[in-house]
Motif scaffolding. Structure first.
Motif, mmCIF file in Angstrom:
data_model
loop_
_atom_site.group_PDB
_atom_site.id
_atom_site.type_symbol
_atom_site.label_atom_id
_atom_site.label_comp_id
_atom_site.label_asym_id
_atom_site.label_seq_id
_atom_site.Cartn_x
_atom_site.Cartn_y
_atom_site.Cartn_z
ATOM 1 N N LYS A 23 0.856 -1.050 0.022
ATOM 2 C CA LYS A 23 0.087 -0.100 -0.064
ATOM 3 C C LYS A 23 0.753 1.087 0.159
ATOM 4 C CE LYS A 23 -3.706 -2.586 2.261
ATOM 5 N NZ LYS A 23 -4.433 -2.534 3.754
ATOM 6 N N ILE A 24 0.353 2.419 -0.310
ATOM 7 C CA ILE A 24 0.933 3.582 -0.437
ATOM 8 C C ILE A 24 0.545 4.373 0.622
ATOM 9 C CG2 ILE A 24 1.194 5.641 -1.815
ATOM 10 C CD1 ILE A 24 0.306 4.113 -4.183
ATOM 11 N N ILE A 25 1.562 5.216 1.316
ATOM 12 C CA ILE A 25 1.136 6.095 2.519
ATOM 13 C C ILE A 25 1.292 7.323 2.226
ATOM 14 C CG2 ILE A 25 1.946 6.638 4.808
ATOM 15 C CD1 ILE A 25 0.991 3.490 4.627
ATOM 16 N N VAL A 26 0.365 8.189 2.143
ATOM 17 C CA VAL A 26 0.114 9.398 1.936
ATOM 18 C C VAL A 26 0.199 10.181 3.258
ATOM 19 C CG1 VAL A 26 -1.315 11.305 1.069
ATOM 20 C CG2 VAL A 26 -0.915 9.020 -0.137
ATOM 21 N N LYS A 27 1.194 10.917 3.556
ATOM 22 C CA LYS A 27 1.297 11.563 5.183
ATOM 23 C C LYS A 27 0.073 12.312 5.440
ATOM 24 C CE LYS A 27 5.012 14.098 4.416
ATOM 25 N NZ LYS A 27 6.229 14.776 4.983
ATOM 26 N N SER A 28 -0.589 13.060 4.609
ATOM 27 C CA SER A 28 -1.912 13.728 4.925
ATOM 28 C C SER A 28 -3.147 13.002 5.227
ATOM 29 C CB SER A 28 -2.411 14.832 4.035
ATOM 30 O OG SER A 28 -2.626 14.257 2.483
ATOM 31 N N GLU A 29 -3.325 11.953 4.506
ATOM 32 C CA GLU A 29 -4.226 10.804 4.847
ATOM 33 C C GLU A 29 -3.762 10.093 6.228
ATOM 34 O OE1 GLU A 29 -4.620 8.253 1.239
ATOM 35 O OE2 GLU A 29 -5.254 10.128 0.196
ATOM 36 N N ALA A 30 -2.784 9.759 6.379
ATOM 37 C CA ALA A 30 -2.343 8.614 7.591
ATOM 38 C C ALA A 30 -2.477 9.702 8.864
ATOM 39 C CB ALA A 30 -0.891 8.165 7.377
ATOM 40 N N ALA A 31 -2.199 10.927 8.602
ATOM 41 C CA ALA A 31 -2.235 11.888 9.795
ATOM 42 C C ALA A 31 -3.637 12.116 10.293
ATOM 43 C CB ALA A 31 -1.596 13.251 9.476
ATOM 44 N N ARG A 32 -4.539 12.276 9.161
ATOM 45 C CA ARG A 32 -5.918 12.235 9.345
ATOM 46 C C ARG A 32 -6.400 11.142 10.176
ATOM 47 N NH1 ARG A 32 -7.076 13.793 4.894
ATOM 48 N NH2 ARG A 32 -7.841 12.177 4.033
ATOM 49 N N GLN A 33 -6.091 9.813 9.550
ATOM 50 C CA GLN A 33 -6.498 8.812 10.050
ATOM 51 C C GLN A 33 -6.253 8.394 11.734
ATOM 52 O OE1 GLN A 33 -4.902 5.899 7.087
ATOM 53 N NE2 GLN A 33 -6.601 6.006 5.847
ATOM 54 N N PHE A 34 -4.803 8.725 12.021
ATOM 55 C CA PHE A 34 -4.218 8.612 13.295
ATOM 56 C C PHE A 34 -4.632 9.715 14.318
ATOM 57 C CE2 PHE A 34 -1.888 5.653 10.655
ATOM 58 C CZ PHE A 34 -2.198 4.233 11.230
ATOM 59 N N GLY A 35 -4.914 10.798 13.743
ATOM 60 C CA GLY A 35 -5.212 11.948 14.422
ATOM 61 C C GLY A 35 -4.027 12.516 15.089
ATOM 62 N N VAL A 36 -3.042 12.690 13.960
ATOM 63 C CA VAL A 36 -1.703 13.391 14.569
ATOM 64 C C VAL A 36 -1.458 14.072 13.178
ATOM 65 C CG1 VAL A 36 -0.782 11.413 15.929
ATOM 66 C CG2 VAL A 36 -0.246 11.401 13.412
ATOM 67 N N ASN A 37 -0.158 14.875 13.241
ATOM 68 C CA ASN A 37 0.140 15.825 12.206
ATOM 69 C C ASN A 37 1.086 15.118 11.330
ATOM 70 O OD1 ASN A 37 2.886 16.161 13.224
ATOM 71 N ND2 ASN A 37 2.194 17.803 14.652
ATOM 72 N N GLU A 38 1.407 15.705 10.137
ATOM 73 C CA GLU A 38 1.979 14.958 9.173
ATOM 74 C C GLU A 38 3.614 14.819 9.677
ATOM 75 O OE1 GLU A 38 1.645 16.581 5.234
ATOM 76 O OE2 GLU A 38 -0.250 16.856 5.603
ATOM 77 N N ARG A 39 4.016 15.780 10.497
ATOM 78 C CA ARG A 39 5.388 15.506 10.953
ATOM 79 C C ARG A 39 5.704 14.263 11.740
ATOM 80 N NH1 ARG A 39 9.188 20.393 12.917
ATOM 81 N NH2 ARG A 39 10.155 18.451 13.168
#
Length: 86
Positions: A23-39
């Protein structure tokens, strides 16, 4: 996955499994899913990269790497063989 309360360890493991599944990890999507920031997601990816680099010390045949795919705009797991073809 919708805003589960994951700790860092579970989040990193989840990202690692996703990468292993192709799978592809897109930072903005992952950040939203986990409730954290992109950093935080970037640090998680850096941790996975460090893990794979350290693993190669003991398992030189393990050629997995995390790379940013500009076409797909996300992080993917590739082997050294695939990187040589690019």
């Amino acid at each position: 996955m919708a805003n589960y309360s994951y700790g860092k360890c579970m989040r990193v493991l989840d990202l690692f499994v996703r990468l292993e599944e192709g799978k592809i990890i897109v930072k903005s999507e992952a950040a939203r899913q986990f409730g954290v920031n992109e950093r935080s997601i970037q640090r998680d990816i850096d941790d996975i990269r460090a893990f794979l680099d350290n693993r190669r010390v003991f398992e030189p045949q393990d050629e997995r790497r995390i790379v940013y795919d500009r076409v797909r705009r996300g992080f993917v797991m590739e082997t050294e063989e695939k990187n040589a073809k690019i």
